[in-house]
Design an enzyme around this catalytic site. Sequence first.
Site, PDB file in Angstrom:
ATOM      1  N   TYR A  91       8.990   6.482  -9.328  1.00 48.94           N
ATOM      2  CA  TYR A  91       8.249   4.916  -9.754  1.00 48.94           C
ATOM      3  C   TYR A  91       7.550   4.547  -8.407  1.00 48.94           C
ATOM      4  O   TYR A  91       8.238   4.481  -7.359  1.00 48.94           O
ATOM      5  CB  TYR A  91       9.463   4.034 -10.267  1.00 48.94           C
ATOM      6  CG  TYR A  91       8.961   2.700 -10.184  1.00 48.94           C
ATOM      7  CD1 TYR A  91       8.231   2.288 -11.371  1.00 48.94           C
ATOM      8  CD2 TYR A  91       9.206   1.561  -9.224  1.00 48.94           C
ATOM      9  CE1 TYR A  91       7.658   1.130 -11.566  1.00 48.94           C
ATOM     10  CE2 TYR A  91       8.726   0.359  -9.550  1.00 48.94           C
ATOM     11  CZ  TYR A  91       7.761   0.045 -10.673  1.00 48.94           C
ATOM     12  OH  TYR A  91       7.331  -1.006 -10.510  1.00 48.94           O
TER      13      TYR A  91
ATOM     14  N   ASP B  10       5.178   8.263  -0.716  1.00 45.09           N
ATOM     15  CA  ASP B  10       5.681   6.844  -1.037  1.00 45.09           C
ATOM     16  C   ASP B  10       7.118   6.503  -0.526  1.00 45.09           C
ATOM     17  O   ASP B  10       8.103   6.945  -1.030  1.00 45.09           O
ATOM     18  CB  ASP B  10       5.583   6.616  -2.502  1.00 45.09           C
ATOM     19  CG  ASP B  10       6.149   5.021  -2.945  1.00 45.09           C
ATOM     20  OD1 ASP B  10       6.216   4.265  -2.133  1.00 45.09           O
ATOM     21  OD2 ASP B  10       5.985   4.746  -4.376  1.00 45.09           O
TER      22      ASP B  10
ATOM     23  N   LYS C 244       9.422  -2.797   1.347  1.00 44.54           N
ATOM     24  CA  LYS C 244      11.097  -3.251   1.281  1.00 44.54           C
ATOM     25  C   LYS C 244      11.433  -3.682   2.719  1.00 44.54           C
ATOM     26  O   LYS C 244      11.349  -4.829   3.153  1.00 44.54           O
ATOM     27  CB  LYS C 244      11.895  -2.306   0.476  1.00 44.54           C
ATOM     28  CG  LYS C 244      11.365  -2.280  -1.095  1.00 44.54           C
ATOM     29  CD  LYS C 244      12.512  -1.282  -1.740  1.00 44.54           C
ATOM     30  CE  LYS C 244      12.060  -0.889  -3.204  1.00 44.54           C
ATOM     31  NZ  LYS C 244      12.280  -1.811  -4.149  1.00 44.54           N
TER      32      LYS C 244
HETATM   33  N1  PLP Z   1       7.309   2.607  -4.730  1.00 46.82           N
HETATM   34  C1  PLP Z   1       8.661   2.851  -4.591  1.00 46.82           C
HETATM   35  C2  PLP Z   1       9.341   4.083  -4.092  1.00 46.82           C
HETATM   36  C3  PLP Z   1       9.608   1.614  -5.187  1.00 46.82           C
HETATM   37  O1  PLP Z   1      10.772   1.978  -5.076  1.00 46.82           O
HETATM   38  C4  PLP Z   1       8.942   0.573  -5.477  1.00 46.82           C
HETATM   39  C5  PLP Z   1       9.804  -0.592  -5.960  1.00 46.82           C
HETATM   40  O2  PLP Z   1      10.912  -0.315  -6.435  1.00 46.82           O
HETATM   41  C6  PLP Z   1       7.844   0.356  -5.427  1.00 46.82           C
HETATM   42  C7  PLP Z   1       6.684   1.406  -5.064  1.00 46.82           C
HETATM   43  C8  PLP Z   1       6.913  -0.886  -6.087  1.00 46.82           C
HETATM   44  O3  PLP Z   1       7.286  -1.817  -4.999  1.00 46.82           O
HETATM   45  P1  PLP Z   1       7.129  -3.521  -5.245  1.00 46.82           P
HETATM   46  O4  PLP Z   1       8.092  -3.424  -6.261  1.00 46.82           O
HETATM   47  O5  PLP Z   1       7.134  -4.346  -4.003  1.00 46.82           O
HETATM   48  O6  PLP Z   1       5.868  -3.589  -5.815  1.00 46.82           O
END
Ligand code: PLP
Length: 437
Positions: free
Chosen positions: A152, A247, A275
């Site tokens: 995700y 990511d 985060k």
């Molecule tokens: N990328 C990863 C690996 C994530 O775990 C998340 C959110 O859980 C995101 C992107 C998206 O971040 P946000 O919820 O701050 O938009």
Amino acid sequence: HTMIPNTKHTGAKSLAAFERAKQSLPGGVNSPVRAFQAVGGIPPFIERGEGAYVYDIDGRRYVDYLLSWGPLIAGHAHPDVVKAITDQATRGTSFGAPTEIETQLAEELKQAYPSMELVRMVSSGTEATMSALRVARGYTGRSRIVKFTGCYHGHADSLLIRAGSGVATFGLPDSPGVPSSIAELTLTAPYNDIDRLRMLFEEYGDDIAAVIIEPVAGNMGLVLPQGGFLQAVRDLTLAYDTLLIFDEVMTGFRVSYGGAQGKFGIDPDLTTLGKVIGGGLPVGVYGGKREIMEQVAPSGPIYQAGTLSGNPLAMAAGLATVKLLQVPGAYERLESVSKRLVQGFLNAGKRAHIPVQGHAIGAMYGTFFASEPIVDYDSAKQADAQMYREYFHEMLERGFYFAPSQLESGFVSLAHSDEQVDQTLAAMDDVMQVLAK
Ligand code: PLP
């Protein structure tokens, strides 16, 4: 989703608050997973947090292993973080003009992640990955991207993609509203499957702008990269002049201070963070090689902007959090906690003759009710969801707050004490005995 009518553990105030919220918010929440659909029941409404504890509006206390889905690696309301935020707030909350604290946080990030030679602050992980894709496409002049099933990366159109069927898998929209013309530019491969990735490259390699990956997957439960997988992805992307985007929104400052790239010694072209580096305030970051990031406006033509980008409160909270992680022994401590939790879960499952799987890395861990190892999304989905639902609610009733779905990671913080972990392990053992009946 099957809703099991499990409201016996929910307090009257949370029940009423949820009913009221549903009158104003879709499903009563501002982000879908908060509604507990995967486990059923009613989510407790939270009043406050302190250290490893959260308290709901019915006055119940929980040891928190969700930590706002990852950001709170120092625990709730850490005094240093609170002070940094309040000090900044008294001087103003946003200026839409350069401030020194943005550079200070950028310098810390660059030091921890040497692959990030230039960084751009944004306000969420979604914004970071969405922007990183634009940069990859703008820089390479190519249009396709590859993502891995079960990873995700936020809810941008190009990334809200489910795998189709067949070998050369075109993405299908995972949601109404994502145009198929965008979805089909996203190719998908199973996590840990280098052969499938190679096949995609053999067919579409000349038009693949980027491969985006959670280097340690945390959004199908925690799934570790198998030996050599990440390096093989790096080698393939280099061979096709495709950018590699790590990511690390979830893994950054979590699997180690230097994230997964530091832990596994991989040098990606672009990285996204979020985060932890916002210390509980809204933040995302994307960055990478200077030559690529110089293409971002205003130094280059690829446009991306934000009214609240580099927000001073978020920078202050992030900087205070990163400093706490620089204390020697911080990651040894975090990993000892996550490893104890997983070992306790495995022991409890074994004693109750319930098949379980689990692993930990840094301040993240994953637990599954499954008899086979979890290596990708297909194997993660085989895990017993009904068993998890019961486990989740039994633990919640005993005052332990886990992710409201088995296909999510668990998180630990510097605030979790040995005593809290002991209590958690005792409860796990007790609950497994209940589940075995
Ligand atoms: N990328 C990863 C690996 C994530 O775990 C998340 C959110 O859980 C995101 C992107 C998206 O971040 P946000 O919820 O701050 O938009």
